[in-house]
Design a protein around this motif. Structure first.
Motif, PDB file in Angstrom:
ATOM      1  N   GLU A  31    -111.311  68.459  37.680  1.00 51.76           N
ATOM      2  CA  GLU A  31    -111.303  68.881  39.068  1.00 51.76           C
ATOM      3  C   GLU A  31    -112.740  69.135  39.517  1.00 51.76           C
ATOM      4  OE1 GLU A  31    -108.816  68.983  41.118  1.00 51.76           O
ATOM      5  OE2 GLU A  31    -107.357  68.377  39.605  1.00 51.76           O
ATOM      6  N   PRO A  32    -113.142  68.646  40.683  1.00 54.32           N
ATOM      7  CA  PRO A  32    -114.509  68.893  41.153  1.00 54.32           C
ATOM      8  C   PRO A  32    -114.735  70.366  41.432  1.00 54.32           C
ATOM      9  CG  PRO A  32    -113.175  67.899  42.879  1.00 54.32           C
ATOM     10  CD  PRO A  32    -112.345  67.855  41.631  1.00 54.32           C
ATOM     11  N   ALA A  41    -129.987  73.121  47.753  1.00 49.92           N
ATOM     12  CA  ALA A  41    -128.978  72.331  48.453  1.00 49.92           C
ATOM     13  C   ALA A  41    -127.656  72.511  47.717  1.00 49.92           C
ATOM     14  CB  ALA A  41    -129.370  70.861  48.497  1.00 49.92           C
ATOM     15  N   ALA A  42    -126.577  72.702  48.458  1.00 48.16           N
ATOM     16  CA  ALA A  42    -125.277  72.995  47.852  1.00 48.16           C
ATOM     17  C   ALA A  42    -124.209  72.037  48.351  1.00 48.16           C
ATOM     18  CB  ALA A  42    -124.851  74.426  48.176  1.00 48.16           C
ATOM     19  N   THR A  43    -123.238  71.796  47.493  1.00 45.63           N
ATOM     20  CA  THR A  43    -122.017  71.075  47.852  1.00 45.63           C
ATOM     21  C   THR A  43    -120.855  72.038  47.660  1.00 45.63           C
ATOM     22  OG1 THR A  43    -122.979  68.968  47.141  1.00 45.63           O
ATOM     23  CG2 THR A  43    -120.583  69.051  47.386  1.00 45.63           C
ATOM     24  N   PRO A  44    -120.405  72.727  48.722  1.00 45.36           N
ATOM     25  CA  PRO A  44    -119.452  73.831  48.554  1.00 45.36           C
ATOM     26  C   PRO A  44    -118.023  73.412  48.230  1.00 45.36           C
ATOM     27  CG  PRO A  44    -120.753  74.089  50.559  1.00 45.36           C
ATOM     28  CD  PRO A  44    -120.944  72.678  50.080  1.00 45.36           C
ATOM     29  N   LEU A  45    -117.614  72.205  48.627  1.00 44.85           N
ATOM     30  CA  LEU A  45    -116.236  71.757  48.407  1.00 44.85           C
ATOM     31  C   LEU A  45    -115.219  72.753  48.949  1.00 44.85           C
ATOM     32  CD1 LEU A  45    -116.524  70.250  44.806  1.00 44.85           C
ATOM     33  CD2 LEU A  45    -116.696  69.065  47.008  1.00 44.85           C
ATOM     34  N   GLY A  46    -115.453  73.208  50.168  1.00 47.93           N
ATOM     35  CA  GLY A  46    -114.532  74.136  50.817  1.00 47.93           C
ATOM     36  C   GLY A  46    -114.857  75.597  50.603  1.00 47.93           C
ATOM     37  N   ASN A  47    -115.683  75.909  49.617  1.00 41.68           N
ATOM     38  CA  ASN A  47    -116.082  77.298  49.342  1.00 41.68           C
ATOM     39  C   ASN A  47    -117.411  77.555  50.051  1.00 41.68           C
ATOM     40  OD1 ASN A  47    -113.974  78.085  47.188  1.00 41.68           O
ATOM     41  ND2 ASN A  47    -114.772  76.116  46.477  1.00 41.68           N
ATOM     42  N   THR A  48    -117.325  77.795  51.348  1.00 41.62           N
ATOM     43  CA  THR A  48    -118.500  77.749  52.192  1.00 41.62           C
ATOM     44  C   THR A  48    -119.251  79.070  52.323  1.00 41.62           C
ATOM     45  OG1 THR A  48    -117.063  78.062  54.118  1.00 41.62           O
ATOM     46  CG2 THR A  48    -117.679  75.800  53.540  1.00 41.62           C
ATOM     47  N   HIS A  49    -118.790  80.120  51.640  1.00 43.30           N
ATOM     48  CA  HIS A  49    -119.577  81.352  51.586  1.00 43.30           C
ATOM     49  C   HIS A  49    -120.359  81.332  50.285  1.00 43.30           C
ATOM     50  CE1 HIS A  49    -120.616  85.408  52.947  1.00 43.30           C
ATOM     51  NE2 HIS A  49    -120.695  85.690  51.663  1.00 43.30           N
ATOM     52  N   VAL A  50    -121.692  81.338  50.390  1.00 43.58           N
ATOM     53  CA  VAL A  50    -122.547  81.143  49.222  1.00 43.58           C
ATOM     54  C   VAL A  50    -123.503  82.322  49.069  1.00 43.58           C
ATOM     55  CG1 VAL A  50    -124.209  79.614  48.106  1.00 43.58           C
ATOM     56  CG2 VAL A  50    -122.426  78.653  49.568  1.00 43.58           C
ATOM     57  N   LYS A  51    -123.638  82.784  47.836  1.00 39.75           N
ATOM     58  CA  LYS A  51    -124.659  83.757  47.470  1.00 39.75           C
ATOM     59  C   LYS A  51    -125.542  83.124  46.400  1.00 39.75           C
ATOM     60  CE  LYS A  51    -121.525  87.755  48.015  1.00 39.75           C
ATOM     61  NZ  LYS A  51    -120.918  88.903  47.303  1.00 39.75           N
ATOM     62  N   VAL A  52    -126.850  83.245  46.558  1.00 45.08           N
ATOM     63  CA  VAL A  52    -127.791  82.757  45.558  1.00 45.08           C
ATOM     64  C   VAL A  52    -128.540  83.952  44.981  1.00 45.08           C
ATOM     65  CG1 VAL A  52    -129.856  81.363  45.141  1.00 45.08           C
ATOM     66  CG2 VAL A  52    -128.045  80.488  46.626  1.00 45.08           C
ATOM     67  N   GLN A  98    -112.298  86.297  46.761  1.00 44.98           N
ATOM     68  CA  GLN A  98    -112.665  86.246  45.358  1.00 44.98           C
ATOM     69  C   GLN A  98    -113.528  85.016  45.071  1.00 44.98           C
ATOM     70  OE1 GLN A  98    -109.265  86.192  42.797  1.00 44.98           O
ATOM     71  NE2 GLN A  98    -110.460  86.176  40.897  1.00 44.98           N
ATOM     72  N   ALA A  99    -114.495  85.184  44.174  1.00 49.05           N
ATOM     73  CA  ALA A  99    -115.382  84.078  43.834  1.00 49.05           C
ATOM     74  C   ALA A  99    -114.585  82.911  43.250  1.00 49.05           C
ATOM     75  CB  ALA A  99    -116.434  84.538  42.833  1.00 49.05           C
ATOM     76  N   ALA A 100    -114.855  81.709  43.768  1.00 45.21           N
ATOM     77  CA  ALA A 100    -114.169  80.508  43.269  1.00 45.21           C
ATOM     78  C   ALA A 100    -114.967  79.852  42.152  1.00 45.21           C
ATOM     79  CB  ALA A 100    -113.970  79.520  44.402  1.00 45.21           C
ATOM     80  N   ALA A 101    -116.276  80.020  42.143  1.00 51.41           N
ATOM     81  CA  ALA A 101    -117.117  79.389  41.116  1.00 51.41           C
ATOM     82  C   ALA A 101    -118.465  80.109  41.078  1.00 51.41           C
ATOM     83  CB  ALA A 101    -117.317  77.917  41.403  1.00 51.41           C
ATOM     84  N   THR A 102    -119.003  80.245  39.873  1.00 49.33           N
ATOM     85  CA  THR A 102    -120.353  80.750  39.673  1.00 49.33           C
ATOM     86  C   THR A 102    -121.114  79.691  38.881  1.00 49.33           C
ATOM     87  OG1 THR A 102    -119.629  83.063  39.671  1.00 49.33           O
ATOM     88  CG2 THR A 102    -121.768  82.571  38.659  1.00 49.33           C
ATOM     89  N   VAL A 103    -122.220  79.246  39.434  1.00 44.96           N
ATOM     90  CA  VAL A 103    -122.935  78.105  38.868  1.00 44.96           C
ATOM     91  C   VAL A 103    -124.372  78.513  38.553  1.00 44.96           C
ATOM     92  CG1 VAL A 103    -123.674  75.722  39.263  1.00 44.96           C
ATOM     93  CG2 VAL A 103    -121.531  76.544  40.272  1.00 44.96           C
ATOM     94  N   GLY A 104    -124.778  78.348  37.309  1.00 47.69           N
ATOM     95  CA  GLY A 104    -126.168  78.553  36.926  1.00 47.69           C
ATOM     96  C   GLY A 104    -126.967  77.294  37.152  1.00 47.69           C
ATOM     97  N   PHE A 105    -128.219  77.444  37.579  1.00 45.92           N
ATOM     98  CA  PHE A 105    -129.044  76.247  37.816  1.00 45.92           C
ATOM     99  C   PHE A 105    -130.515  76.646  37.765  1.00 45.92           C
ATOM    100  CE2 PHE A 105    -128.488  78.290  41.868  1.00 45.92           C
ATOM    101  CZ  PHE A 105    -129.628  78.036  42.593  1.00 45.92           C
TER     102      PHE A 105
END
Length: 214
Positions: A123-124, A151-162, A205-212
């Motif tokens: 699943e993406p 640059a982000a690709t939210p895939l519908g999860n458009t609230h982003v915290k960095v 609730q957070a849908a994904a947490t991504v390290g980069f």
């Protein structure tokens, strides 16, 4: 007005140096020149996506075609210089899409939030990428003095915290397009590692947490 004059005034327009813009002459040139119009459209579209409103004209666009309006209300904790934002808008999309098409299937952080070294997820999931900007150039390698933009690709999860460690770099609603530039930046340093938290809304609730990292 020459092509170089038009490109310079497009940069002035989106960098907030509107006093240097000759609106009537620039409008006339853009109407007659497809190449300069394409450059203007690319920059304007990327700036719209940065502001999270891809279907709405930016204040700079409205200034060019209408009476001046107040500046956009985007106040991130770490705000890139205007020239860096324009560099990102003009150059990041193509570079990031090229990198995205050629990147390996996994890296030190795994496949965009998956386990390092594991297979691609079925699943993406949302993704985020960092790119270094030096002056008005997007760089392929980072060095001291560079700004790191995202640059982000939210895939519908458009609230982003960095986050940079435990420190919040920026938070807000973003466009749901692929590789959407974010209006935040941090200074580059060796070993810099960040994370992005994606959710449907500010209180969801957070849908994904991504390290980069860059």
């Amino acid at each position: 007005m020459t092509h170089d004059d038009a490109r310079a005034q497009i940069a002035d327009l989106f960098e907030g140096n509107q006093g240097a813009v000759h609106r009537d002459a620039l409008r006339a040139h853009l109407k007659a020149c497809d190449a300069c119009r394409a450059s203007y459209d690319q920059t304007a579209l990327a700036m719209r996506r940065m502001l999270g409103a891809p279907d709405e004209m930016t204040p700079e666009e409205l200034y060019l075609f209408e009476p001046p309006l107040p500046a956009a209300k985007v106040v991130p904790l770490f705000k890139p210089a205007p020239s860096a934002l324009v560099a990102l808008a003009a150059g990041l999309i193509g570079i990031v899409l090229y990198w995205g098409a050629t990147r390996p299937s996994n890296d030190d952080f795994g496949v965009r939030g998956g386990a390092a070294g594991g297979p691609a997820l079925l699943e993406p999931t949302p993704s985020v990428r960092a790119v270094c900007v030096r002056g008005d150039q997007v760089m392929k390698t980072c060095a001291e003095g560079d700004q790191v933009l995202f640059a982000a690709t939210p895939l519908g999860n458009t609230h982003v915290k960095v986050y940079l460690g435990a420190q919040l770099v920026g938070e807000g609603e973003v466009s749901d397009g692929p590789e959407t530039p974010l209006p935040w930046a941090v200074p580059w340093k060796p070993g810099l590692e960040l994370k992005a938290v994606f959710s449907k809304c500010a209180t969801c609730q957070a849908a994904a947490t991504v390290g980069f990292k860059p």
